[in-house]
Design a protein around this motif. Structure first.
Motif, short mmCIF file in Angstrom:
data_model
loop_
_atom_site.label_atom_id
_atom_site.label_comp_id
_atom_site.label_asym_id
_atom_site.label_seq_id
_atom_site.Cartn_x
_atom_site.Cartn_y
_atom_site.Cartn_z
N ALA A 117 0.85 -1.20 0.00
CA ALA A 117 0.00 0.00 0.00
C ALA A 117 0.88 1.25 0.00
O ALA A 117 0.63 2.20 -0.72
CB ALA A 117 -0.93 -0.01 1.21
N ASN B 177 0.73 3.79 -3.14
CA ASN B 177 0.16 5.12 -2.86
C ASN B 177 0.44 5.50 -1.41
O ASN B 177 -0.31 5.19 -0.51
CB ASN B 177 -1.36 5.08 -3.13
N ASP C 155 0.28 8.32 0.08
CA ASP C 155 -0.72 9.20 0.70
C ASP C 155 -1.89 8.41 1.25
O ASP C 155 -2.37 8.66 2.35
CB ASP C 155 -1.23 10.22 -0.32
N ALA C 156 -2.35 7.43 0.44
CA ALA C 156 -3.48 6.63 0.88
C ALA C 156 -3.08 5.77 2.08
O ALA C 156 -3.86 5.57 3.00
CB ALA C 156 -3.99 5.75 -0.25
N ARG D 216 -0.94 6.54 4.35
CA ARG D 216 -0.90 7.43 5.50
C ARG D 216 -2.32 7.73 5.99
O ARG D 216 -2.61 7.70 7.18
CB ARG D 216 -0.23 8.74 5.10
N TYR D 217 -3.19 7.97 5.01
CA TYR D 217 -4.61 8.22 5.33
C TYR D 217 -5.19 7.06 6.12
O TYR D 217 -5.96 7.26 7.06
CB TYR D 217 -5.38 8.44 4.02
N ALA D 218 -4.77 5.84 5.76
CA ALA D 218 -5.31 4.66 6.44
C ALA D 218 -4.58 4.38 7.75
O ALA D 218 -4.80 3.36 8.37
CB ALA D 218 -5.24 3.45 5.52
N GLY D 219 -3.68 5.28 8.14
CA GLY D 219 -3.01 5.11 9.41
C GLY D 219 -1.85 4.14 9.39
O GLY D 219 -1.41 3.68 10.43
N ILE D 220 -1.37 3.79 8.20
CA ILE D 220 -0.20 2.92 8.12
C ILE D 220 1.04 3.77 8.38
O ILE D 220 1.16 4.86 7.84
CB ILE D 220 -0.12 2.24 6.73
N MET E 263 -3.70 13.88 10.28
CA MET E 263 -2.76 13.89 9.17
C MET E 263 -1.91 15.16 9.17
O MET E 263 -0.93 15.25 8.41
CB MET E 263 -3.51 13.74 7.85
N ILE F 78 -3.09 8.77 13.52
CA ILE F 78 -4.19 8.65 12.55
C ILE F 78 -4.98 7.37 12.83
O ILE F 78 -6.20 7.37 12.90
CB ILE F 78 -3.62 8.61 11.11
N ARG F 79 -4.24 6.28 13.01
CA ARG F 79 -4.88 5.00 13.28
C ARG F 79 -5.67 5.06 14.58
O ARG F 79 -6.79 4.58 14.67
CB ARG F 79 -3.82 3.90 13.32
N ARG G 43 -5.97 10.31 -4.49
CA ARG G 43 -4.73 10.50 -3.74
C ARG G 43 -4.80 9.84 -2.37
O ARG G 43 -3.86 9.16 -1.95
CB ARG G 43 -4.48 12.01 -3.57
N HIS G 44 -5.91 10.03 -1.68
CA HIS G 44 -6.00 9.49 -0.32
C HIS G 44 -6.93 8.30 -0.18
O HIS G 44 -6.67 7.40 0.59
CB HIS G 44 -6.47 10.59 0.64
N TYR H 90 -4.68 -1.62 -6.04
CA TYR H 90 -5.25 -2.75 -5.29
C TYR H 90 -6.64 -3.04 -5.84
O TYR H 90 -7.30 -2.15 -6.38
CB TYR H 90 -5.37 -2.39 -3.81
N GLN I 29 -9.12 0.28 5.94
CA GLN I 29 -9.17 0.84 7.29
C GLN I 29 -9.45 -0.22 8.35
O GLN I 29 -9.67 0.11 9.51
CB GLN I 29 -10.28 1.90 7.37
#
Lengths: 365, 508
Positions: free
Chosen positions: A233, A237, A239-240, A242-246, B307, B327-328, B344-345, B351, B360
């Motif tokens: 991931a 991407n 950014d994605a 990071r968005y998902a908290g990885i 973020m 964030i998590r 982007r996000h 995938y 998530q």
């Protein structure tokens, strides 16, 4: 050759097809260069490259032997690419791994039996991992481009190993490292009995199985585990992710660390093969590290594909030795092999363009 | 006939798709002609054909009754066709005047001679009521002003046919009103306007006739005066769509999200990205952050979701301070986030859909065991979401996200974020770039979540959405909350004033 193609076809049809097409383009380019350098000997020389690896069981064994280290560095580069990083530091990781393997191989002869070579391999893995982790940490926490850090680590690795070899395990009569103890050599597991031509024994050993095993492990990590899911991931991407908290920084460090470990193991598998190889004290970066790049490229970064790509390039190398029978200078042979490899790689890079052309042609019909 | 431009039976194909299928568009002299259609209906392709950027497979373009060949933008300019693009094509460190003459400079002995040009520009701006300061730098003037510069550029080149591509997307309500006036002034002076949009109210407000495109086909050309909004939208979408969102009365409960004195400094010293932001979101209400793009809405959302680090202030979720959480940590604590930029996000485009739907939650025990992904369970979970949220894709759960349509990508994100049963749902421009049908669907989902007692923070640039969906409106201007408004008691004009920064300070 055919066998390789067939296997490739089975395991990953669409992608393998493009790899095979790229190889054909590369071979064609190589043949053109042969024609230019020595027209009369070109067909014979070319046939030598194509058939050399299959000429006898010894040659086939040599193919496995030469494939082993470049499969490891190919895995190292390919694994990083999957996670969005370019590991150009395989060379440095490879040589420090190789050094640690020799060091343990020479100095720790007190270790009993199998424990000795296993310890040597583990030492190599640790050293390679360390060498890989440095650019990873720099990238994650100081935002230093991994390519630059890797290149610097290549040179640091090379000079450091040159220096420390002369201090610890130097054989001054041959200007290279000493030969490791017999117990540190990777077991043959019967490979020497199968891959031989009469009394002419190939250098094949169970290192190839270890490399294949490593490829399978990497495949499982990437495709089946949560860890691989996170790493990929980040690669696809950031950014994605990071968005998902990885935690993408941790991902970068682990990814480089694993890549370094793979290259380091590659170094050990070469220098503990029992074929009389040692680290020579010269100011040249280990070529196996850079050869990992076309291997990964031809294998489309797929761990299983990388096994076949490594075998293919090794096959060319072995075939190249046979070319000397046709009065080609070793340098010319090197050039031809490089041209085949890099044309194949380029053809693959141009894959998208080629597909577009094919599509347009198909549309007109 | 008195058609200035006729595009007859235009057909333009791309591999695998017919972008324009036998489309006919006739523009009368002195009219405002709207070109209506959803995203992907073929409006841009048609205009690109008119500008000679694409060569159509079939069809004919006529100007004043004569067939013309247009091979590129230069030909189009020569024929008097000009366009205001959605994203302006201006040089930011040039003055207004320099931008207007760019490409057609008047020179003497190779030196610029701007006096004549200046006179002409000033005359034009007075004639059409387009007041601008010719010596201002583009970077210093507002978006509305920049649009006027674009219009002046066309007039300076003596274009007769003016194309406006979604001109209102970046404007405040006041600026939109002025633009409408300017457009009417332009046709009164004999210009002809082609007005590309997907907003029905604007068509009603200015257009004389309207041509509707749907999926590359021309559905028809109608007189706007004799056609209702409902009929127009039905022509555009191909089925009846409810334009008004039905929602029951909101019954706000206890506070879910509480923000106190939030500050975020920018990278460069000077203005704060966010300053002294304080507000609450309660159970069962939709709070809308309105404002013109770039006034701190994105930064606020990033700060809430973790973020973007905050410099001072406190964010609490259900009474617990989460300002320092990862964030998590925040997402597991009950914040769902439908991000502004789905590519982007929101999605890992390479995938497949199933993997995106667990982005998530992949770390939960239902999807992995001992560090290994439970692929079968992931797929069956994905299948259940696909069915419940009606996500359409080529190969179901195994479809690569990149190959899905924008609307279905957005549905996938919404499914993922809603199914996590959040306490707070942050939705940033959830309907951006989607067609009317998908917008209706997303609005229904948001209101349904509100009914379940979730707190919803909606960030939107679309005024209709702000007014229809929200229970409370917070207007953001330059990183501050400029006003808190009640959608039932406020007007578009009042909202627009605050968005433009000219409202009174904080009237609540």
């Amino acid at each position: 050759m055919d066998k390789i193609q067939k296997k490739l076809f089975k395991s990953l049809p669409a992608d393998a097809l493009s790899s095979v097409a790229a190889i054909i383009v590369g071979l064609f380019a190589g043949f053109v260069i042969l024609l230019l350098s020595n027209p009369s000997q070109a067909p014979g020389g070319f046939w030598a490259i194509l058939s050399g690896g299959f000429s006898d069981m010894k040659s086939l064994g040599q193919v496995l032997y030469f494939a082993t280290p470049i499969i490891m560095t190919g895995l190292s580069v390919g694994f990083c690419s999957k996670t969005g990083l370019f590991n150009i530091g395989a060379s440095g990781q490879f040589i420090v791994g190789g050094y640690m393997a020799i060091l343990v191989g020479v100095k720790c002869a007190f270790l009993p039996g199998a424990l000795h070579w296993i310890a040597a391999l583990l030492a190599a893995v640790a050293a390679g991992a360390l060498w890989g982790a440095v650019p990873g940490l720099l990238k994650a926490y100081c935002n230093v481009n991994e390519v630059i850090a890797c290149i610097m680590m290549n040179y640091i690795g090379m000079y450091f190993v040159n220096y420390i070899v002369t201090l610890t395990v130097f054989d001054s009569t041959q200007n290279r490292s000493q030969t490791p103890a017999a117990s540190a050599i990777i077991p043959k597991m019967g490979m020497d009995l199968v891959f031989r031509d009469g009394n002419n024994i190939s250098s094949a050993n169970s290192g190839f199985f270890l490399a294949a095993l490593a490829a399978i492990v990497i495949y499982i990590i990437l495709e089946k585990t949560v860890f691989g899911y996170e790493l990929k991931a980040c690669g696809f991407n950031t950014d994605a992710a990071r968005y998902a908290g990885i935690n993408e920084r941790r991902g970068v460090v682990y990814s480089m660390l694993i890549a370094g470990a793979l290259s380091g193991l590659g170094g050990a598998l070469l220098y503990l093969a029992g074929s009389g190889n040692g680290i020579t004290v010269v100011d040249t970066l280990a070529a196996e590290g850079f050869n990992g790049i076309p291997v990964a490229l031809l294998g489309l970064n797929n761990p299983i594909g990388i096994i076949f790509a490594g075998l293919f390039i090794s096959y060319l190398t072995v075939g190249g030795f046979n070319m000397q029978l046709f009065n080609f200078a070793p340098q010319v042979i090197e050039i031809i092999i490089s041209i085949i490899i890099y044309f194949s790689a380029f053809a693959l890079l141009l894959k998208g363009i080629i597909q577009n052309i094919a599509k347009r042609g198909g549309g007109k019909k | 006939m008195e058609y200035v431009i006729e595009m007859c039976n235009i057909t333009k194909e791309f591999p695998g798709i017919i972008a324009n299928d036998d489309v006919t568009l006739r523009l009368k002299k002195g009219e405002i002609h709207a070109l209506l259609g959803e995203n992907g209906a073929g409006k841009s392709t048609l205009m690109s054909v008119l500008f000679g950027l694409y060569k159509p497979e079939k069809g004919l373009i006529r100007k004043n009754g004569e067939a013309v060949q247009i091979h590129g933008p230069n030909d189009a300019t020569r024929l008097g066709i000009g366009m205001v693009h959605q994203h302006f094509k201006l040089v930011h460190n040039f003055t207004v005047l320099e931008n207007i003459v760019l490409g057609v400079e008047t020179t003497k002995y190779g030196f610029l001679k701007m006096d004549d040009a200046r006179k002409q520009v000033v005359e034009l701006s007075q004639k059409y009521g387009l007041e601008v300061n010719p010596d201002a730098l583009i970077s210093d003037i507002s978006v509305g002003m920049q649009q006027r510069v674009e219009i002046l550029k066309m007039l300076y080149r003596e274009n007769e046919i003016l194309i406006f591509d979604e001109p209102t997307a970046v404007l405040t309500p006041q600026e939109i009103d002025e633009l409408m006036k300017i457009m009417k002034g332009l046709v009164a002076e004999g210009k002809s306007i082609l007005f590309i949009t997907h907003k029905l109210n604007e068509i009603k407000a200015v257009a004389d006739r309207c041509t509707v495109l749907r999926k590359g086909r021309c559905i028809g050309t109608v007189d706007v005066a004799g056609t209702s909004l409902e009929e127009l939208s039905e022509m555009m979408v191909g089925r009846k769509v409810s334009l008004f969102v039905e929602k029951p009365e909101s019954r706000p409960g206890k506070v879910i999200l509480s923000v106190e004195g939030l500050n975020v400094r920018g990278k460069s010293a000077g203005k704060n990205l966010l300053s002294e932001i304080s507000f609450d979101v309660r159970e069962g209400e939709i709070v809308c952050l309105a404002g013109i793009d770039g006034n701190g809405q994105s930064e606020l959302v990033y700060a809430l979701t973790g973020m973007l680090p905050v410099d001072s202030g406190k964010v609490s979720l259900l009474g617990r301070d989460i300002s320092r959480d990862s964030i998590r940590g925040r997402s597991r604590g009950g914040i769902s986030h439908i991000p502004e930029d789905r590519h982007r996000h929101g999605l890992v485009l390479d995938y497949n859909l199933a993997y995106n739907l667990i982005l998530q939650s992949y770390f939960n025990p239902e999807f992995n065991k001992g560090g290994f992904l439970k692929y079968d369970d992931i797929c069956s979970y994905a299948d259940s979401l696909i069915e419940r949220f009606d996500i359409r894709s080529g190969q179901g759960a195994k479809t690569v996200a990149r190959s899905m349509s924008g609307g279905n990508q957005q549905k996938a994100i919404i499914a993922r974020e809603i199914d996590r049963a959040p306490k707070l749902l942050i939705a940033v421009q959830p309907t951006r770039g989607l067609d009317v049908g998908a917008i209706e669907y997303i609005h229904r989902q948001l209101i349904e979540e509100r009914g379940k007692g979730k707190g919803i923070l909606l960030v939107s640039l679309e005024l209709d959405e702000v007014m229809d969906i929200s229970d409370r409106i917070l207007v953001m201007y330059e990183g501050k909350i400029a006003a808190e408004l009640d959608p039932k008691k406020t007007t578009y004009q009042e909202l627009g004033m605050y968005m433009a920064g000219s409202g009174k300070e904080k009237s609540a």
